[in-house]
Design a protein around this motif. Structure first.
Motif, PDB file in Angstrom:
ATOM      1  N   ARG A 114     -10.019  -6.864 -17.839  1.00  0.00           N
ATOM      2  CA  ARG A 114      -8.673  -6.398 -17.482  1.00  0.00           C
ATOM      3  C   ARG A 114      -7.652  -7.475 -17.825  1.00  0.00           C
ATOM      4  NH1 ARG A 114      -8.619  -2.046 -13.827  1.00  0.00           N
ATOM      5  NH2 ARG A 114      -6.358  -2.168 -14.040  1.00  0.00           N
ATOM      6  N   ALA A 151     -12.809  -8.910  -6.891  1.00  0.00           N
ATOM      7  CA  ALA A 151     -11.495  -8.359  -7.251  1.00  0.00           C
ATOM      8  C   ALA A 151     -11.557  -6.839  -7.389  1.00  0.00           C
ATOM      9  CB  ALA A 151     -11.003  -8.993  -8.555  1.00  0.00           C
ATOM     10  N   ARG A 180      -1.415   3.169 -18.740  1.00  0.00           N
ATOM     11  CA  ARG A 180      -2.626   2.538 -18.206  1.00  0.00           C
ATOM     12  C   ARG A 180      -2.330   1.067 -17.903  1.00  0.00           C
ATOM     13  NH1 ARG A 180      -8.513   2.398 -21.372  1.00  0.00           N
ATOM     14  NH2 ARG A 180      -9.239   0.465 -20.440  1.00  0.00           N
ATOM     15  N   ILE A 181      -2.749   0.621 -16.746  1.00  0.00           N
ATOM     16  CA  ILE A 181      -2.453  -0.755 -16.329  1.00  0.00           C
ATOM     17  C   ILE A 181      -3.530  -1.691 -16.872  1.00  0.00           C
ATOM     18  CG2 ILE A 181      -2.345  -2.278 -14.315  1.00  0.00           C
ATOM     19  CD1 ILE A 181      -1.056   0.220 -12.860  1.00  0.00           C
ATOM     20  N   ASP A 189       2.687  10.523  -9.452  1.00  0.00           N
ATOM     21  CA  ASP A 189       1.884  10.624 -10.669  1.00  0.00           C
ATOM     22  C   ASP A 189       2.027   9.436 -11.616  1.00  0.00           C
ATOM     23  OD1 ASP A 189      -0.134  12.047 -11.791  1.00  0.00           O
ATOM     24  OD2 ASP A 189       1.158  13.191 -13.136  1.00  0.00           O
ATOM     25  N   LYS A 190       2.229   8.259 -11.016  1.00  0.00           N
ATOM     26  CA  LYS A 190       2.272   7.038 -11.818  1.00  0.00           C
ATOM     27  C   LYS A 190       0.877   6.393 -11.799  1.00  0.00           C
ATOM     28  CE  LYS A 190       6.923   6.797 -11.949  1.00  0.00           C
ATOM     29  NZ  LYS A 190       7.645   7.019 -13.190  1.00  0.00           N
ATOM     30  N   GLU A 191       0.651   5.486 -12.735  1.00  0.00           N
ATOM     31  CA  GLU A 191      -0.524   4.625 -12.662  1.00  0.00           C
ATOM     32  C   GLU A 191      -0.185   3.489 -11.704  1.00  0.00           C
ATOM     33  OE1 GLU A 191      -3.454   5.230 -14.170  1.00  0.00           O
ATOM     34  OE2 GLU A 191      -2.516   7.097 -14.849  1.00  0.00           O
ATOM     35  N   VAL A 192      -1.108   3.117 -10.834  1.00  0.00           N
ATOM     36  CA  VAL A 192      -0.817   2.031  -9.893  1.00  0.00           C
ATOM     37  C   VAL A 192      -2.017   1.094  -9.767  1.00  0.00           C
ATOM     38  CG1 VAL A 192       0.671   3.533  -8.503  1.00  0.00           C
ATOM     39  CG2 VAL A 192      -1.683   3.153  -7.777  1.00  0.00           C
ATOM     40  N   SER A 193      -1.728  -0.147  -9.380  1.00  0.00           N
ATOM     41  CA  SER A 193      -2.807  -0.998  -8.891  1.00  0.00           C
ATOM     42  C   SER A 193      -2.275  -1.833  -7.736  1.00  0.00           C
ATOM     43  CB  SER A 193      -3.402  -1.858 -10.004  1.00  0.00           C
ATOM     44  OG  SER A 193      -2.743  -3.075 -10.089  1.00  0.00           O
ATOM     45  N   TRP A 194      -3.145  -2.126  -6.799  1.00  0.00           N
ATOM     46  CA  TRP A 194      -2.832  -2.872  -5.571  1.00  0.00           C
ATOM     47  C   TRP A 194      -3.912  -3.911  -5.411  1.00  0.00           C
ATOM     48  CZ3 TRP A 194      -5.684  -3.486  -1.013  1.00  0.00           C
ATOM     49  CH2 TRP A 194      -4.985  -3.839   0.158  1.00  0.00           C
ATOM     50  N   MET A 195      -3.551  -5.148  -5.617  1.00  0.00           N
ATOM     51  CA  MET A 195      -4.567  -6.218  -5.602  1.00  0.00           C
ATOM     52  C   MET A 195      -4.180  -7.257  -4.564  1.00  0.00           C
ATOM     53  SD  MET A 195      -7.314  -7.415  -7.124  1.00  0.00           S
ATOM     54  CE  MET A 195      -8.061  -8.769  -6.228  1.00  0.00           C
ATOM     55  N   GLN A 227      -1.724  -7.868 -24.993  1.00  0.00           N
ATOM     56  CA  GLN A 227      -0.289  -7.516 -25.078  1.00  0.00           C
ATOM     57  C   GLN A 227       0.554  -8.760 -25.350  1.00  0.00           C
ATOM     58  OE1 GLN A 227       0.793  -5.623 -21.381  1.00  0.00           O
ATOM     59  NE2 GLN A 227      -0.626  -3.909 -21.663  1.00  0.00           N
ATOM     60  N   VAL A 279       1.388   6.766  -6.648  1.00  0.00           N
ATOM     61  CA  VAL A 279       0.307   7.723  -6.952  1.00  0.00           C
ATOM     62  C   VAL A 279       0.819   9.148  -6.771  1.00  0.00           C
ATOM     63  CG1 VAL A 279      -1.933   8.633  -6.192  1.00  0.00           C
ATOM     64  CG2 VAL A 279      -1.587   6.169  -6.341  1.00  0.00           C
ATOM     65  N   GLN A 282      -6.934  -7.552 -21.435  1.00  0.00           N
ATOM     66  CA  GLN A 282      -6.051  -6.486 -21.932  1.00  0.00           C
ATOM     67  C   GLN A 282      -4.589  -6.902 -21.846  1.00  0.00           C
ATOM     68  OE1 GLN A 282      -7.119  -2.516 -20.325  1.00  0.00           O
ATOM     69  NE2 GLN A 282      -9.165  -3.341 -20.128  1.00  0.00           N
ATOM     70  N   TYR A 315       0.870   3.972  -2.897  1.00  0.00           N
ATOM     71  CA  TYR A 315       0.580   5.391  -2.643  1.00  0.00           C
ATOM     72  C   TYR A 315       1.757   6.272  -3.067  1.00  0.00           C
ATOM     73  CZ  TYR A 315      -3.961   5.288  -0.311  1.00  0.00           C
ATOM     74  OH  TYR A 315      -5.299   5.180  -0.044  1.00  0.00           O
ATOM     75  N   GLN A 346     -12.006  -5.145  -4.012  1.00  0.00           N
ATOM     76  CA  GLN A 346     -10.894  -5.207  -3.066  1.00  0.00           C
ATOM     77  C   GLN A 346      -9.646  -4.488  -3.550  1.00  0.00           C
ATOM     78  OE1 GLN A 346     -11.028  -6.499   0.014  1.00  0.00           O
ATOM     79  NE2 GLN A 346     -13.170  -6.957  -0.331  1.00  0.00           N
ATOM     80  N   MET A 347      -9.519  -4.276  -4.866  1.00  0.00           N
ATOM     81  CA  MET A 347      -8.247  -3.708  -5.330  1.00  0.00           C
ATOM     82  C   MET A 347      -8.228  -2.193  -5.200  1.00  0.00           C
ATOM     83  SD  MET A 347      -8.226  -4.125  -9.411  1.00  0.00           S
ATOM     84  CE  MET A 347      -9.231  -3.161 -10.488  1.00  0.00           C
ATOM     85  N   MET A 348      -7.014  -1.655  -5.122  1.00  0.00           N
ATOM     86  CA  MET A 348      -6.853  -0.200  -5.048  1.00  0.00           C
ATOM     87  C   MET A 348      -6.231   0.294  -6.336  1.00  0.00           C
ATOM     88  SD  MET A 348      -5.779   1.037  -1.295  1.00  0.00           S
ATOM     89  CE  MET A 348      -4.368   0.080  -0.934  1.00  0.00           C
ATOM     90  N   GLU A 349      -6.766   1.393  -6.841  1.00  0.00           N
ATOM     91  CA  GLU A 349      -6.193   2.079  -7.998  1.00  0.00           C
ATOM     92  C   GLU A 349      -6.382   3.567  -7.766  1.00  0.00           C
ATOM     93  OE1 GLU A 349      -6.656  -0.599 -11.909  1.00  0.00           O
ATOM     94  OE2 GLU A 349      -8.535   0.164 -11.183  1.00  0.00           O
ATOM     95  N   LYS A 350      -5.786   4.325  -8.663  1.00  0.00           N
ATOM     96  CA  LYS A 350      -5.948   5.767  -8.629  1.00  0.00           C
ATOM     97  C   LYS A 350      -7.375   6.098  -9.042  1.00  0.00           C
ATOM     98  CE  LYS A 350      -3.126   8.334 -11.338  1.00  0.00           C
ATOM     99  NZ  LYS A 350      -1.820   8.769 -11.865  1.00  0.00           N
ATOM    100  N   LYS A 385       0.831  -1.196   0.000  1.00  0.00           N
ATOM    101  CA  LYS A 385       0.000   0.000   0.000  1.00  0.00           C
ATOM    102  C   LYS A 385       0.879   1.265   0.000  1.00  0.00           C
ATOM    103  CE  LYS A 385      -3.819   1.595   2.851  1.00  0.00           C
ATOM    104  NZ  LYS A 385      -4.709   1.195   3.949  1.00  0.00           N
TER     105      LYS A 385
END
Lengths: 184, 354
Positions: free
Chosen positions: B261, B168, A58-59, A30-36, B268, A27, B264, A24, B171-175, A20
Motif C-alpha cells: 500500500r 496495520a 482507490r486509496i 459512496d466514497k473510498e475511505v480509510s481509517w488508520m 504516485q 462510506v 502505491q 463512515y 487495525q485499520m478500517m476500510e470499506k 470514525k
C-alpha cells in the motif's frame, strides 16, 4: 477529490471516534475511505491519532507522512504534526492548552475554541463534534445528510437518541471556527 | 470495519465450524468480534478461548481431524507457540485456517505492525519439510476475501492455509463488501467431501487414522514425496499476484501487505517526478510468484523490495531474478512503518543512483 487528514490529541478527547464518524459519513456518500489509528499501550490520557483518507478513487497508502489537513488538539500533537501539513494545506487547532502556537507561514491556519465552548454549554461529550463541524465548514467533503447516516452507522443503536445533540454540536463548530492565517 | 473484524465476519459467513484462540494484540478483535456476534446462535459455529496458544492449535488439530472448517488466529509470539501444532497439522495433512497479525519481534517485541515473520511463514517455522499456503492481504477487503478463499484452498489441498496480515491491516478500517452467508457443512457433506475424516468407523470401511507419525522410514519417505508433490501442485495452480503500473515501468517495487500500500503512494510520488516505477505485489507468498518476477526482468532496470523487516522476501526475489538486474532491499522494522517519501528516496539512492 482526495482528502488526507490527520486528527491528533489526547486519548479520551474523541479523536478516534471523530475520525470514525467522518469515515463512515464518507462510506455512506459512496466514497473510498480509510481509517488508520495509531494504536498503542496508552489509552485515556495518552496521545492518540488517526489518519482518515476520503477519496473518489482507490486509496493507495493508508499511512502517510504529509496531510492536506491536520486537526490538532494538544501540544504534543502540535509539536509532532505541524510540520506534516502539505504546503498550502490546512491546520485546525484548539488553542486550549496550547503553549506554542503554529509558526508556519506556508499553510492556512484556523482555530476553534471547542473545549471552552463545550464546557460553557455543558456538552463536553460532543467536544469532538464541534471540532468536526469546524473542519466541515472549511472542507465540506461530506454533506450533512451523510454525516447523519455516518452517525447512525458508527453509534450503537442505544445512543441514537444522542444524534441530534451531535448534529447541533457540528453546527456550533461551523460557527465557531476562526481564521488565523490564510494564504492569498 | 477493521481488518480483524472483517476477517472474523467473513469466516462466519464462509461456514466456519469453530474458532479456537488466545488473545494477543494486535488481533484480539477477531475473538472479541466473534464472541460479540454469538455465531453459535447464527450458524452453530463454536468460538472458544483456549487456555493457551498451544491448546488452541491442538483444538484446531482435533476439529480438523473430524472434517470441520476450523480456524485460529494470533500474532507473532503466539504464532511461534503454535509452530509445533502447525507442523503436526501439515504432517497429518489437515485443512485449517490460521491468521497471523504480525507484530515487531524478535521475542515479545512490540505490538506495532511488522513483516518480520516472512521466513517463519513461507519456509517452515516448525520442524520437518512442510509448506503452508500463505495468503498476504493488503486491504480490509482482502482480509474478508481470504477467510473464504483460505478455507477453500485448505480443503482442496488438505493443508493449513496461513493468512499473513499485520497490525496495520488488522487495525485499520476500510470499506468492505461481504459475501452472503454460506451454510456450514452437514454431516452428510463431511462424509462425502472428506472421506479421510475421523467421523466414526462404519462396518463398510477401514478405520480412518489421522497421524503425522510413521516410524518406518520407507513409508515416511513416501509420505514426504506425496507432500512435496502437493506443494508442487500449489506452485503450478495457486500463484496469485497483482501488478500495478508495470506496463511502462523502468523500475519496480516488489512488496506485499501494508508495504504494498505504501509503495502505491510512492509510485504516485515518483511518477510526479517523472520516475516510471511500478509494483509487483505477491498475494501468495507460498507459492511465490517467481516466474512473474523472472519475466519482469526483461523490462525493468532494477527492483526495490520493500518490506517491514530487515530483508526476508528479498531473498526469494533475488532467487527469481538470478542476478540479471539489480535487486535491493529497503525496510523499516521493529514496528516502524516506512513512509512513501522514504521509499521514493530509497529507490533513487539504492536503485537509480546506485
Amino acid at each position: 477529490m482526495t482528502e488526507e487528514i490527520i486528527i491528533a490529541g489526547f486519548g479520551g478527547q474523541g479523536v478516534l471516534s471523530m475520525g470514525k464518524i467522518l469515515a463512515y459519513s464518507g462510506v455512506m456518500q459512496d466514497k473510498e475511505v480509510s481509517w488508520m489509528p495509531s494504536y498503542g499501550p496508552e489509552m485515556r490520557g495518552g496521545t492518540a491519532n488517526v489518519t482518515v483518507i476520503i477519496s473518489d478513487e482507490r486509496i493507495s497508502s493508508p499511512i502517510l507522512n504529509a496531510y492536506d489537513t491536520a486537526i490538532i488538539l494538544n501540544q504534543q500533537s502540535m509539536d509532532k504534526f505541524e510540520s506534516t501539513v502539505k504546503p498550502g494545506g490546512v491546520l485546525i487547532y484548539d488553542p486550549n492548552g496550547i503553549t506554542r502556537h503554529p509558526e508556519r507561514k506556508d499553510i492556512n491556519i484556523y482555530t476553534i475554541e471547542a473545549a471552552e465552548k463545550a464546557g460553557e454549554l455543558g456538552l463536553s461529550k460532543v467536544f469532538n463534534m464541534i471540532v468536526l463541524g469546524g473542519f466541515l465548514k472549511l472542507k465540506p467533503i461530506v454533506s450533512m445528510e451523510y454525516v447523519h447516516k455516518g452517525l447512525e452507522k458508527s453509534l450503537p443503536a442505544r445512543h441514537h437518541v444522542l444524534i441530534p445533540e451531535n448534529e447541533k454540536a457540528i453546527e456550533i463548530g461551523k460557527e465557531l471556527i476562526k481564521t488565523t492565517q490564510t494564504l492569498n | 470495519m477493521k481488518g480483524n473484524e472483517a476477517f472474523a465476519e467473513a469466516a462466519i459467513r464462509a461456514g466456519a465450524d469453530g474458532y479456537f484462540g488466545y488473545p494477543i494484540t494486535p488481533q484480539s478483535e477477531v475473538m472479541e468480534y466473534l464472541m460479540a456476534q454469538k455465531p453459535h446462535e447464527r450458524t452453530g459455529m463454536i468460538v472458544l478461548q483456549a487456555e493457551s496458544e498451544i491448546a488452541a492449535i491442538n483444538m484446531v488439530y482435533g476439529g480438523a481431524a473430524t472434517g470441520k472448517r476450523v480456524m485460529t488466529s494470533s500474532s507473532s509470539p503466539g504464532i511461534s507457540l503454535k509452530q509445533e501444532g502447525i507442523s503436526y497439522l501439515c504432517g497429518a495433512e489437515l485443512p485449517c485456517l490460521i491468521m497471523n497479525a504480525v507484530r515487531g519481534g524478535p521475542g515479545l517485541g512490540t505490538i506495532q505492525p511488522s513483516q518480520s515473520d516472512y521466513f517463519q511463514s513461507t519456509k517452515g517455522g516448525g520442524h520437518g519439510d512442510y509448506r503452508l499456503l500463505v495468503l498476504a492481504p493488503s486491504s480490509v477487503q482482502e482480509m474478508a476475501d481470504f477467510a473464504g478463499l483460505g478455507f477453500e484452498l485448505a480443503f482442496k489441498y488438505r493443508n493449513p492455509v496461513l493468512v499473513l496480515s499485520d497490525g496495520a491491516i488488522g487495525q485499520m478500517m476500510e470499506k468492505v463488501y461481504l459475501e452472503p452467508q454460506k451454510p456450514r457443512f452437514t454431516d452428510e457433506e463431511i462424509l462425502k467431501n472428506t472421506p479421510w475424516a475421523t467421523t466414526g468407523k462404519t462396518p463398510d470401511r477401514e478405520r480412518n487414522i489421522i497421524t503425522s507419525l510413521a516410524l518406518e522410514s520407507a513409508k515416511m519417505e513416501q509420505h514426504n514425496l506425496a507432500l512435496q508433490a502437493k506443494y508442487r501442485q500449489m506452485e503450478a495452480e495457486e500463484v496469485r499476484f497483482e501488478k500495478i503500473g508495470c506496463e511502462d515501468a523502468d523500475y519496480a517495487f516488489v512488496a506485499y501487505g501494508t508495504s504494498a500500500r505504501i509503495c502505491q503512494k510512492a509510485i504516485q510520488l515518483a511518477r510526479e517526478e517523472g520516475i516510471k516505477v511500478g509494483l509487483m505485489r505477491p498475494i501468495t507468498l507460498f507459492p511465490f510468484p517467481k516466474k512473474i518476477i523472472s519475466e519482469m526482468v526483461a523490462r525493468v532496470k532494477g527492483i526495490l523490495v520493500v518490506e517491514m523487516s530487515a530483508g526476508q522476501m528479498v531473498e526469494d526475489v533475488k532467487l527469481a531474478v538470478e542476478g540479471r538486474v539489480k535487486v535491493e532491499h529497503f525496510g523499516r522494522f521493529g514496528g516502524i512503518i516506512p513512509s512513501p517519501v522514504e521509499v521514493v528516496e530509497a529507490l533513487k539512492k539504492q536503485i537509480i543512483g546506485g
